[in-house]
Design an enzyme around this catalytic site. Structure first.
Site, PDB file in Angstrom:
ATOM      1  N   SER A  69      14.371  -2.972  -1.124  1.00 14.34           N
ATOM      2  CA  SER A  69      15.330  -2.295  -2.001  1.00 14.34           C
ATOM      3  C   SER A  69      16.589  -1.913  -1.231  1.00 14.34           C
ATOM      4  CB  SER A  69      14.712  -1.034  -2.597  1.00 14.34           C
ATOM      5  OG  SER A  69      13.550  -1.350  -3.319  1.00 14.34           O
TER       6      SER A  69
HETATM    7  N1  SAH Z   1       9.942  -0.478  -1.036  1.00 10.78           N
HETATM    8  C1  SAH Z   1       9.695  -1.887  -0.860  1.00 10.78           C
HETATM    9  C2  SAH Z   1       9.869  -2.573  -2.179  1.00 10.78           C
HETATM   10  C3  SAH Z   1       9.426  -3.995  -2.177  1.00 10.78           C
HETATM   11  S1  SAH Z   1       9.618  -4.810  -3.728  1.00 10.78           S
HETATM   12  C4  SAH Z   1      10.719  -2.417   0.137  1.00 10.78           C
HETATM   13  O1  SAH Z   1      11.831  -1.932   0.101  1.00 10.78           O
HETATM   14  O2  SAH Z   1      10.428  -3.322   0.913  1.00 10.78           O
HETATM   15  C5  SAH Z   1       8.189  -4.285  -4.603  1.00 10.78           C
HETATM   16  C6  SAH Z   1       6.865  -4.678  -4.039  1.00 10.78           C
HETATM   17  O3  SAH Z   1       5.882  -4.308  -4.998  1.00 10.78           O
HETATM   18  C7  SAH Z   1       6.680  -6.169  -3.805  1.00 10.78           C
HETATM   19  O4  SAH Z   1       6.301  -6.385  -2.483  1.00 10.78           O
HETATM   20  C8  SAH Z   1       5.558  -6.571  -4.767  1.00 10.78           C
HETATM   21  O5  SAH Z   1       4.698  -7.574  -4.258  1.00 10.78           O
HETATM   22  C9  SAH Z   1       4.842  -5.247  -4.938  1.00 10.78           C
HETATM   23  N2  SAH Z   1       4.027  -5.098  -6.141  1.00 10.78           N
HETATM   24  C10 SAH Z   1       4.285  -5.525  -7.398  1.00 10.78           C
HETATM   25  N3  SAH Z   1       3.284  -5.171  -8.236  1.00 10.78           N
HETATM   26  C11 SAH Z   1       2.367  -4.493  -7.480  1.00 10.78           C
HETATM   27  C12 SAH Z   1       1.122  -3.860  -7.744  1.00 10.78           C
HETATM   28  N4  SAH Z   1       0.582  -3.819  -8.957  1.00 10.78           N
HETATM   29  N5  SAH Z   1       0.472  -3.268  -6.722  1.00 10.78           N
HETATM   30  C13 SAH Z   1       0.983  -3.286  -5.468  1.00 10.78           C
HETATM   31  N6  SAH Z   1       2.147  -3.862  -5.151  1.00 10.78           N
HETATM   32  C14 SAH Z   1       2.842  -4.457  -6.137  1.00 10.78           C
END
Ligand code: SAH
Length: 225
Positions: A69
């Site tokens: 993000s």
């Molecule tokens: N705060 C993180 C955000 C990554 S994007 C960063 O800045 O790196 C969101 C993440 O949520 C992705 O890696 C995706 O694979 C994960 N995600 C989506 N649905 C999910 C779920 N049900 N449980 C766990 N992770 C999930």
């Protein structure tokens, strides 16, 4: 570079200071959050190909169709969680692990769930490299929460959800705060929800945001895999 002062003397401190300046100019006031951003080396959480952009205030691809993000979004979410350093926090959507690292400096214990094995492992490796000791990462569907360690003083969901997943409501402590982007797959509003003594959550929306979808039993249905 590693252990102790996190990223303090890694040669990127100037870039981080610049980013902190930009975030405070954009309205971030929580000093603990700004301090965490000044310490955590964001460049080691992103792929080589985009490393030169690590200290821009923008989202970047991290593989698997996911993104780290925008720093402002992390800062705002952390600020809305109102952490004092004593909390047990649940993060849903570990992704790169960057926000997990920020949380490790702002809270007492951090539990984080990621559904994609490669990202979960990479995040574990980077956090270990930094010497982070108060974070645990689980592979699984974060919409179900992580019940054995509940209740959580704060829950931060890092992916877009059609509604607040009920298991997360159940696992939030009374008085706790849940930060979640609510909306459809294309656009959302960042909501901050508070759990009252009657067990109900009431949510306020804060700003328009755009996250990747939360895929799981209480999120959006996923494609295979
Ligand atoms: N705060 C993180 C955000 C990554 S994007 C960063 O800045 O790196 C969101 C993440 O949520 C992705 O890696 C995706 O694979 C994960 N995600 C989506 N649905 C999910 C779920 N049900 N449980 C766990 N992770 C999930």
């Amino acid at each position: 570079m590693v252990v102790g002062g996190v990223g303090e003397r890694d040669g990127f401190g100037g870039y981080r200071s610049q980013l902190v300046g930009e975030l405070s100019a954009k309205g971030i006031k929580d000093l603990a959050v700004l301090r965490a951003i000044s310490q955590v080396p964001r460049h080691i959480f992103v792929p080589e190909a985009v490393r030169h952009r690590a200290y821009e205030d923008s989202a970047l691809p991290i593989g698997g169709g996911q993104t780290i993000s925008q720093p402002w979004v992390h800062a705002r979410s952390l600020e809305l969680a109102r952490l004092t350093g004593r909390e047990r926090v649940l993060e849903v959507g570990t992704g790169s692990g960057y926000q997990t690292a920020l949380l490790s400096l702002c809270a007492d214990q951090v539990f984080s769930i990621e559904r994609l094995p490669a990202l979960a492992q990479q995040a574990r490796d980077v956090l270990a490299l930094l010497g982070t000791r108060n974070t645990s990462i689980m592979l699984g569907d974060g919409t179900l929460g992580w019940r054995p360690y509940s209740p959580y003083d704060a829950i931060i969901v890092s992916a877009a959800s059609p509604e607040v997943p009920q298991p997360l409501v159940e696992q939030l402590a009374p008085g706790g705060r849940l930060i979640v982007p609510l909306g459809d797959r294309d656009q959302q509003v960042l909501a901050v929800c508070t759990k009252g003594p009657d067990g109900h959550v009431s949510c306020q929306t804060v700003s328009d945001v755009r996250f990747v979808p939360l895929i799981g039993q209480f999120g959006f249905p996923g494609e295979a895999g």
